[in-house]
Design a protein around this motif. Structure first.
Motif, PDB file in Angstrom:
ATOM      1  N   TRP A  20       0.789  -1.271   0.055  1.00 13.67           N
ATOM      2  CA  TRP A  20      -0.004  -0.007  -0.050  1.00 13.67           C
ATOM      3  C   TRP A  20       0.719   1.304  -0.095  1.00 13.67           C
ATOM      4  CZ3 TRP A  20       0.870   3.183   4.231  1.00 13.67           C
ATOM      5  CH2 TRP A  20       1.668   2.314   5.243  1.00 13.67           C
ATOM      6  N   HIS A  21       0.259   2.384  -0.229  1.00 13.29           N
ATOM      7  CA  HIS A  21       0.777   3.722  -0.232  1.00 13.29           C
ATOM      8  C   HIS A  21      -0.012   4.830   0.304  1.00 13.29           C
ATOM      9  CE1 HIS A  21      -0.853   3.651  -4.210  1.00 13.29           C
ATOM     10  NE2 HIS A  21      -1.082   4.956  -4.075  1.00 13.29           N
ATOM     11  N   TRP A  22       0.418   5.829   0.761  1.00 15.73           N
ATOM     12  CA  TRP A  22      -0.581   7.023   1.133  1.00 15.73           C
ATOM     13  C   TRP A  22      -0.944   7.705   0.056  1.00 15.73           C
ATOM     14  CZ3 TRP A  22      -2.275   6.806   5.952  1.00 15.73           C
ATOM     15  CH2 TRP A  22      -1.509   6.127   7.011  1.00 15.73           C
ATOM     16  N   GLU A  23      -2.288   8.310  -0.037  1.00 16.97           N
ATOM     17  CA  GLU A  23      -2.640   9.246  -0.852  1.00 16.97           C
ATOM     18  C   GLU A  23      -3.335  10.253  -0.304  1.00 16.97           C
ATOM     19  OE1 GLU A  23      -4.760   7.546  -4.330  1.00 16.97           O
ATOM     20  OE2 GLU A  23      -2.936   6.581  -4.884  1.00 16.97           O
ATOM     21  N   ARG A  24      -3.362  11.362  -0.717  1.00 13.18           N
ATOM     22  CA  ARG A  24      -4.244  12.624  -0.524  1.00 13.18           C
ATOM     23  C   ARG A  24      -4.777  13.464  -1.632  1.00 13.18           C
ATOM     24  NH1 ARG A  24      -2.247  17.015   3.664  1.00 13.18           N
ATOM     25  NH2 ARG A  24      -1.416  17.851   1.591  1.00 13.18           N
ATOM     26  N   PRO A  25      -5.819  13.318  -2.024  1.00  9.38           N
ATOM     27  CA  PRO A  25      -6.222  14.159  -3.269  1.00  9.38           C
ATOM     28  C   PRO A  25      -5.663  15.596  -3.421  1.00  9.38           C
ATOM     29  CG  PRO A  25      -8.246  13.167  -2.388  1.00  9.38           C
ATOM     30  CD  PRO A  25      -7.079  12.778  -1.400  1.00  9.38           C
ATOM     31  N   GLY A  26      -5.173  15.762  -4.649  1.00  5.95           N
ATOM     32  CA  GLY A  26      -4.582  17.134  -4.712  1.00  5.95           C
ATOM     33  C   GLY A  26      -3.278  17.387  -4.090  1.00  5.95           C
ATOM     34  N   ALA A  27      -2.463  16.463  -3.312  1.00  7.76           N
ATOM     35  CA  ALA A  27      -1.478  16.472  -2.764  1.00  7.76           C
ATOM     36  C   ALA A  27      -0.464  16.437  -3.682  1.00  7.76           C
ATOM     37  CB  ALA A  27      -1.460  15.712  -1.351  1.00  7.76           C
TER      38      ALA A  27
END
Length: 73
Positions: A20-27
């Motif tokens: 898995w990995h980390w995501e944040r919209p627009g980041a």
């Protein structure tokens, strides 16, 4: 024998990689790096950097509080 050892070492390395990995919209990647740094300081500064299950949970909670979500690869 060397080839067999290299094969096992490669397989062990793959097993250690997170799925898995980390995501944040627009980041941007700089946003991730800054939030990760802040969360690591907040999480590990008071326990001499020791990584435990509890500290990993605190680290993940910090990232989630900053809007990041774990996404499967």
């Amino acid at each position: 024998m060397k080839i067999l050892c290299l094969l096992f070492a490669g397989l062990a390395g793959c097993a250690l990689a997170p799925g898995w990995h980390w995501e944040r919209p627009g980041a941007a990647s700089a946003d991730y790096a800054e939030d990760e740094r802040i969360c690591k300081v907040d999480t590990y500064a008071f326990n001499n950097g020791e990584v435990t299950r509890a500290s990993v949970r605190r680290m993940h909670a910090c990232m989630e509080a900053r809007g990041w979500r774990k996404v499967n690869d």
